[in-house]
Design an enzyme around this catalytic site. Structure first.
Site, PDB file in Angstrom:
ATOM      1  N   HIS A  72      37.283 -23.967  15.814  1.00  0.00           N
ATOM      2  CA  HIS A  72      35.834 -23.876  15.598  1.00  0.00           C
ATOM      3  C   HIS A  72      35.530 -24.073  14.112  1.00  0.00           C
ATOM      4  CE1 HIS A  72      34.528 -21.577  19.473  1.00  0.00           C
ATOM      5  NE2 HIS A  72      35.279 -22.635  19.717  1.00  0.00           N
ATOM      6  N   TYR A 201      26.313 -15.210  17.875  1.00  0.00           N
ATOM      7  CA  TYR A 201      26.103 -13.797  17.545  1.00  0.00           C
ATOM      8  C   TYR A 201      24.600 -13.580  17.531  1.00  0.00           C
ATOM      9  CZ  TYR A 201      30.982 -13.520  15.886  1.00  0.00           C
ATOM     10  OH  TYR A 201      32.353 -13.528  15.795  1.00  0.00           O
ATOM     11  N   PRO A 293      34.391  -4.785  16.125  1.00  0.00           N
ATOM     12  CA  PRO A 293      34.829  -6.134  16.513  1.00  0.00           C
ATOM     13  C   PRO A 293      33.959  -7.279  15.999  1.00  0.00           C
ATOM     14  CG  PRO A 293      33.850  -4.999  18.378  1.00  0.00           C
ATOM     15  CD  PRO A 293      33.948  -3.993  17.275  1.00  0.00           C
ATOM     16  N   LYS A 297      38.097  -9.232  13.114  1.00  0.00           N
ATOM     17  CA  LYS A 297      39.100  -9.135  12.051  1.00  0.00           C
ATOM     18  C   LYS A 297      40.343  -8.330  12.438  1.00  0.00           C
ATOM     19  CE  LYS A 297      37.027 -11.446   8.903  1.00  0.00           C
ATOM     20  NZ  LYS A 297      37.448 -12.827   9.019  1.00  0.00           N
ATOM     21  N   TYR A 385      34.190 -14.908   7.071  1.00  0.00           N
ATOM     22  CA  TYR A 385      34.475 -15.104   8.494  1.00  0.00           C
ATOM     23  C   TYR A 385      35.841 -15.765   8.696  1.00  0.00           C
ATOM     24  CZ  TYR A 385      33.397 -16.021  13.410  1.00  0.00           C
ATOM     25  OH  TYR A 385      33.413 -16.040  14.791  1.00  0.00           O
TER      26      TYR A 385
END
Ligand code: APR
Ligand code: PHB
Length: 396
Positions: A72, A201, A293, A297, A385
């Site tokens: 991704h 998200y 979550p 990570k 990220y």
């Protein structure tokens, strides 16, 4: 029995460490409370940072990951149903994350450990760590009713949040730092194609939602829920209705519904225990820290811990110097705290808090709107990220 490093726990931290040590010619024995199907069967997150992908390649366990992992180069945020894209690769000079379930990582680690004769003792009970602050530590446990004893140079406490390792460090030495969030995540797995190619998200007035996946035919969805929620009250139809409201109409148009085959509620917590070393005992992974979550990570932090621990142990066994070992805790914690900060922040801006007033809600919306319109803010999100770099070791 005697070995160089006794590893407590065969989760990601323990198994990556076992493979890393084996590659360096350092002897280790892994002892695990459960059996292999149990450890392989636990459903966890599934987003790998580049360091985790690189490590799997270095350990020569990435054949399936390279074939089946979904790379991704971006992700999506949604504010009250309005979607916007973050171009992670463009913002980070080409970095990406790879979607590949933790269960699959565990299968790959265990399959290769059988071929490489890595010793794992399953189904141990009553594990006790002895003389941890001496130079002659040992571990005992019972298996099949008989007591076993393993002498070692060092102990790696990779036994997760509820393990014995952290509890073996005297209370007056340990400092714990914690935030417990007033909600959990209700997650499902279903064999339906994902709605979007990349994750979504979503911050919605009704609460957070996440659209994730495991493969082109398997989806993972989550919704924020209150901690007293019961799974039985969430039949699939109710779950799909709620997740769609929170994801908004653009994503909903692409959601394919289907029966879930896994459904569970997990609480959210931030936790760090310091120091991560006491005498001959080192903590790694969830034994020392938990992240919520949001941002995925958890496993990646376990990986960076054991990479640093391996460097420290290799330095010791090659040179006799304890400089690396002495610096392990501070070096690991420097990366952990940044991931704690990111996971806490990402949780804070995407979830609905029960005590949130209009002011707090508007700040949240302003922050997401700022991210939508600022390349600088997007770059900050993107570099965290994909995972921050590890500091170099003091002995290098
Ligand atoms: N003796 C032996 N083994 C133990 C003991 C004990 N007393 N207590 C716990 N264990 C085992 C557990 O059964 C588990 O298999 O230690 C292992 C710890 O694994 P995880 O909890 O997965 O922790 P870790 O390896 O640090 O992985 C961290 O993976 O599971 C996720 O959410 C977690 O993403 C995080 C990452
Ligand atoms: C998941 O797919 O399980 C997942 C993905 C991203 C997260 C957390 C969990 O941030």
């Amino acid at each position: 029995m005697r070995t160089q490093v006794a590893i407590i726990g065969a989760g990601p931290a323990g198994m990556f460490l076992a493979h890393l040590l084996r590659r360096e010619g350092i002897e280790a024995v892994v002892i695990e409370r459960h059996d292999r199907p149990y450890v392989e069967g636990r459903v966890r997150a599934g987003v790998l940072e580049q360091i985790t992908v690189d490590l799997m390649r270095k350990l020569d366990i990435a054949a399936r990951l390279d074939k089946e992992g979904l790379v991704h180069t971006g992700t999506n945020l949604s504010l009250d149903g309005e979607l916007f894209h973050i171009d992670i690769a463009g913002l980070t000079g080409g970095a990406s994350v790879t979607v590949y379930g933790q269960q699959e990582v565990m299968k790959d680690l265990f399959a290769a450990s059988s071929q490489r004769s890595i010793s794992i003792v399953w189904n141990v009970k009553d594990v006790i760590l002895h003389d941890v602050s001496s130079s002659a530590p040992y571990v005992t446990w019972t298996a099949g009713g008989a007591e076993q004893r393993l002498a070692c140079d060092y102990i790696a406490g990779c036994d997760g949040y509820h393990g014995v390792s952290r509890a073996s460090i005297p209370a007056n030495v340990l400092r714990n730092f914690e935030r417990v969030y007033p909600f959990g995540w209700l997650g499902i797995l279903a064999d339906v194609p994902p709605a979007e190619q990349e994750l979504v998200y979503a911050n919605h007035a009704r609460g957070f939602a996440l659209a994730s996946m495991r493969s082109p035919t398997r989806s993972r969805y989550y919704i924020q829920c209150s901690l007293d929620e019961k799974i039985e009250d969430w039949p699939d139809d109710r779950f799909w209705d709620e997740v769609c409201i929170r994801l908004g109409p653009a994503v909903t148009a692409k959601v394919v519904r289907g029966p879930s085959f896994e459904k569970s509620i997990a609480p959210l917590r931030s936790f760090v225990s310091e120091p991560m070393r006491w005498g001959c005992l080192f903590l790694a992974g969830d034994a020392a820290h938990i992240v919520p979550p949001t941002g995925a990570k958890g496993m990646n932090l376990a990986v960076s811990d054991v990479m640093m621990l391996t460097e420290a142990l290799v330095h010791y066994y090659r040179s006799g110097s304890t400089v690396g070992i002495d610096g392990y805790s501070a070096r690991a914690l420097a990366r952990i705290w940044k991931a704690e900060r990111f996971s806490w922040w990402f949780t804070s801006i995407t979830h609905r808090f029960p005590d949130m007033d209009g002011f707090a809600r508007r700040l949240q919306m302003a922050e997401l709107d700022y991210i939508r319109n600022s390349e600088a803010a997007q770059r900050t999100l993107a570099e965290n990220y994909v995972g921050l770099p590890m500091q170099t070791a003091g002995h290098e």
